[in-house]
Scaffold this motif. Structure first.
Motif, PDB file in Angstrom:
ATOM      1  N   UNK A 284      30.216  21.700   2.602  1.00  0.00           N
ATOM      2  CA  UNK A 284      30.878  23.012   2.530  1.00  0.00           C
ATOM      3  C   UNK A 284      31.709  23.128   1.253  1.00  0.00           C
ATOM      4  N   UNK A 285      32.511  22.103   0.977  1.00  0.00           N
ATOM      5  CA  UNK A 285      33.372  22.123  -0.210  1.00  0.00           C
ATOM      6  C   UNK A 285      32.540  22.166  -1.488  1.00  0.00           C
ATOM      7  N   UNK A 286      31.413  21.434  -1.511  1.00  0.00           N
ATOM      8  CA  UNK A 286      30.545  21.447  -2.692  1.00  0.00           C
ATOM      9  C   UNK A 286      29.925  22.822  -2.904  1.00  0.00           C
ATOM     10  N   UNK A 287      29.529  23.468  -1.803  1.00  0.00           N
ATOM     11  CA  UNK A 287      28.979  24.815  -1.918  1.00  0.00           C
ATOM     12  C   UNK A 287      30.007  25.798  -2.437  1.00  0.00           C
ATOM     13  N   UNK A 288      31.224  25.650  -1.971  1.00  0.00           N
ATOM     14  CA  UNK A 288      32.309  26.503  -2.445  1.00  0.00           C
ATOM     15  C   UNK A 288      32.488  26.330  -3.952  1.00  0.00           C
ATOM     16  N   UNK A 289      32.394  25.079  -4.403  1.00  0.00           N
ATOM     17  CA  UNK A 289      32.524  24.804  -5.831  1.00  0.00           C
ATOM     18  C   UNK A 289      31.332  25.349  -6.615  1.00  0.00           C
ATOM     19  N   UNK A 290      30.118  25.259  -6.048  1.00  0.00           N
ATOM     20  CA  UNK A 290      28.941  25.836  -6.711  1.00  0.00           C
ATOM     21  C   UNK A 290      29.155  27.322  -6.986  1.00  0.00           C
ATOM     22  N   UNK A 291      29.661  28.037  -5.969  1.00  0.00           N
ATOM     23  CA  UNK A 291      29.877  29.476  -6.123  1.00  0.00           C
ATOM     24  C   UNK A 291      31.015  29.751  -7.096  1.00  0.00           C
ATOM     25  N   UNK A 292      32.029  28.886  -7.101  1.00  0.00           N
ATOM     26  CA  UNK A 292      33.123  29.037  -8.058  1.00  0.00           C
ATOM     27  C   UNK A 292      32.588  28.954  -9.483  1.00  0.00           C
ATOM     28  N   UNK A 293      31.740  27.957  -9.739  1.00  0.00           N
ATOM     29  CA  UNK A 293      31.146  27.792 -11.070  1.00  0.00           C
ATOM     30  C   UNK A 293      30.313  29.015 -11.433  1.00  0.00           C
ATOM     31  N   UNK A 294      29.565  29.502 -10.462  1.00  0.00           N
ATOM     32  CA  UNK A 294      28.729  30.681 -10.677  1.00  0.00           C
ATOM     33  C   UNK A 294      29.577  31.891 -11.059  1.00  0.00           C
ATOM     34  N   UNK A 295      30.632  32.159 -10.275  1.00  0.00           N
ATOM     35  CA  UNK A 295      31.480  33.320 -10.526  1.00  0.00           C
ATOM     36  C   UNK A 295      32.225  33.200 -11.855  1.00  0.00           C
ATOM     37  N   UNK A 296      32.643  31.977 -12.178  1.00  0.00           N
ATOM     38  CA  UNK A 296      33.315  31.759 -13.455  1.00  0.00           C
ATOM     39  C   UNK A 296      32.353  32.010 -14.624  1.00  0.00           C
ATOM     40  N   UNK A 297      31.128  31.550 -14.461  1.00  0.00           N
ATOM     41  CA  UNK A 297      30.138  31.712 -15.522  1.00  0.00           C
ATOM     42  C   UNK A 297      29.883  33.191 -15.806  1.00  0.00           C
ATOM     43  N   UNK A 298      29.875  33.998 -14.731  1.00  0.00           N
ATOM     44  CA  UNK A 298      29.575  35.410 -14.888  1.00  0.00           C
ATOM     45  C   UNK A 298      30.827  36.278 -15.026  1.00  0.00           C
ATOM     46  N   UNK A 299      31.984  35.652 -15.212  1.00  0.00           N
ATOM     47  CA  UNK A 299      33.231  36.384 -15.442  1.00  0.00           C
ATOM     48  C   UNK A 299      33.555  37.363 -14.322  1.00  0.00           C
ATOM     49  N   UNK A 300      33.297  36.977 -13.083  1.00  0.00           N
ATOM     50  CA  UNK A 300      33.640  37.863 -11.963  1.00  0.00           C
ATOM     51  C   UNK A 300      34.400  37.109 -10.874  1.00  0.00           C
ATOM     52  N   UNK A 301      35.086  36.038 -11.265  1.00  0.00           N
ATOM     53  CA  UNK A 301      35.906  35.268 -10.323  1.00  0.00           C
ATOM     54  C   UNK A 301      37.268  35.942 -10.198  1.00  0.00           C
ATOM     55  N   UNK A 302      37.663  36.261  -8.968  1.00  0.00           N
ATOM     56  CA  UNK A 302      38.949  36.906  -8.706  1.00  0.00           C
ATOM     57  C   UNK A 302      39.959  35.844  -8.290  1.00  0.00           C
ATOM     58  N   UNK A 303      40.997  35.701  -9.087  1.00  0.00           N
ATOM     59  CA  UNK A 303      42.031  34.709  -8.791  1.00  0.00           C
ATOM     60  C   UNK A 303      42.891  35.173  -7.607  1.00  0.00           C
ATOM     61  N   UNK A 304      43.080  34.279  -6.632  1.00  0.00           N
ATOM     62  CA  UNK A 304      43.985  34.528  -5.513  1.00  0.00           C
ATOM     63  C   UNK A 304      44.267  33.196  -4.819  1.00  0.00           C
ATOM     64  N   UNK A 305      44.988  33.244  -3.723  1.00  0.00           N
ATOM     65  CA  UNK A 305      45.372  32.022  -3.010  1.00  0.00           C
ATOM     66  C   UNK A 305      44.431  31.694  -1.859  1.00  0.00           C
TER      67      UNK A 305
END
Length: 325
Positions: A284-305
């Motif tokens: 689960x944690x690895x998948x979360x990180x995969x999506x984080x990398x994806x969103x960061x790459x495409x400049x659509x990661x929303x920072x929050x807590x």
């Protein structure tokens, strides 16, 4: 970081099988927490095997993703002490999953899912095992690396099953029919105590029964155009293990030999004898990180807590644009 920009609308496909699919629950939750731009513009979802169930929750009730994850953890906790895992007498794996789906899909899920949720399954046909075998049905080769063109027949209990063609389903007349289709996406005809799900009079099985690749491979869906399809799934080369590269040959009841993917064999085994819960939490944690990398790459990661934060301050463009589309 080098990256690309996304252009809406989007389609999203989830592939993979067995409890390994929990990795994509991590992907789904990250998209809910940090990728609202993607989810709010997602038109269609595709899913295969256990990921068809995840895609169904995403398409109809994404707020229930955590609840569905905990329902799977409850099943793992129930299976873990059993002497024969999910095959233990008195344990109905399909019924447990049916209950998890009923608890996490809305009452109008079939309406929301129609023409929005596309899932793949394999048609299973009951055949007479005493039918005569033609020359074309018998394997003419001697190597397990040769896949014959004849029927693939399994004798399970008092029934004999032939694996048919792959089908893609996107219309659902009722909530019950939607759940039956989703359960068909994960059904394997190897266990006499489990009745195969049906859809429009046809028995359904896991689409990975037709896969012979010894490495994970992408699954193509009919919807969308290639440059609008976002694929978020583990990188095959970095996630494969030595056992995933084994080539297996089986001999069916007609005496013919054919290939079956060792990768999917082991994935099925992981479904019947789930990995330790700690491993699933790591998926689960690895998948979360995969999506984080994806969103960061495409400049659509929303920072929050919410959820997990990024593991790194900076992300290299480890994927090509085409890999992520």
């Amino acid at each position: 970081m080098a990256g690309e920009n996304l252009t809406a609308p989007f389609d999203l496909a989830l592939d993979g099988s067995s409890f390994f699919g929990i990795r994509n629950i991590g992907v789904a939750q990250c998209l809910c927490d940090h990728g609202p731009i993607v989810l709010s513009n997602a038109q269609r979802y595709g899913g295969i095997s256990s990921n068809a169930l995840i895609a169904a929750v995403m398409a109809t009730a994404p707020e229930n993703i955590p609840s569905y994850l905990y329902a799977l953890y409850d099943i793992v906790d129930e299976v873990a002490p059993l002497p024969f895992g999910a095959l233990s007498a008195g344990f109905d794996f399909i019924d447990r999953l049916r209950s998890a789906l009923k608890a996490n899909l809305p009452s109008d899920a079939h309406v929301k899912a129609t023409e929005r949720l596309y899932v793949k399954a394999t048609v299973l046909n009951i055949v007479d095992k005493y039918n005569s075998v033609s020359v074309h049905d018998v394997d003419q080769g001697t190597s397990s690396s040769i896949r014959t063109k004849g029927p693939k027949v399994f004798e399970i209990g008092d029934r004999c099953w032939k694996i048919g063609n792959e089908v893609e389903i996107s219309r659902y007349e009722s909530m019950e029919e939607l759940i039956e289709v989703l359960l068909g996406c994960i059904y394997v005809p190897w266990f006499p105590g489990w009745s195969p799900p049906q859809y429009n009079g046809r028995f359904l099985g896991d689409a990975t029964l037709l896969q012979t690749s010894n490495l994970p491979s992408n699954v193509n869906f009919s919807f969308g155009t290639p440059n609008k399809l976002i694929r978020i799934s583990p990188d095959p080369k970095s996630r494969a293990t030595m056992r995933d590269k084994i080539a297996c040959g089986w001999v069916d009841t007609t005496g013919q030999r054919f290939d079956i993917s060792a990768l999917e064999m082991f994935r099925t085994g992981n479904g019947l004898y789930p990995p330790p819960k700690g491993h699933l939490e790591a998926y689960y944690a690895d998948g979360y990180e995969d999506a984080t990398r994806f969103l960061k790459f495409y400049h659509c990661y929303v920072e929050n807590q919410k959820g997990f934060g990024p593991r790194h301050d900076r992300y290299a463009a480890v994927h090509s644009v085409e890999d992520l589309r």
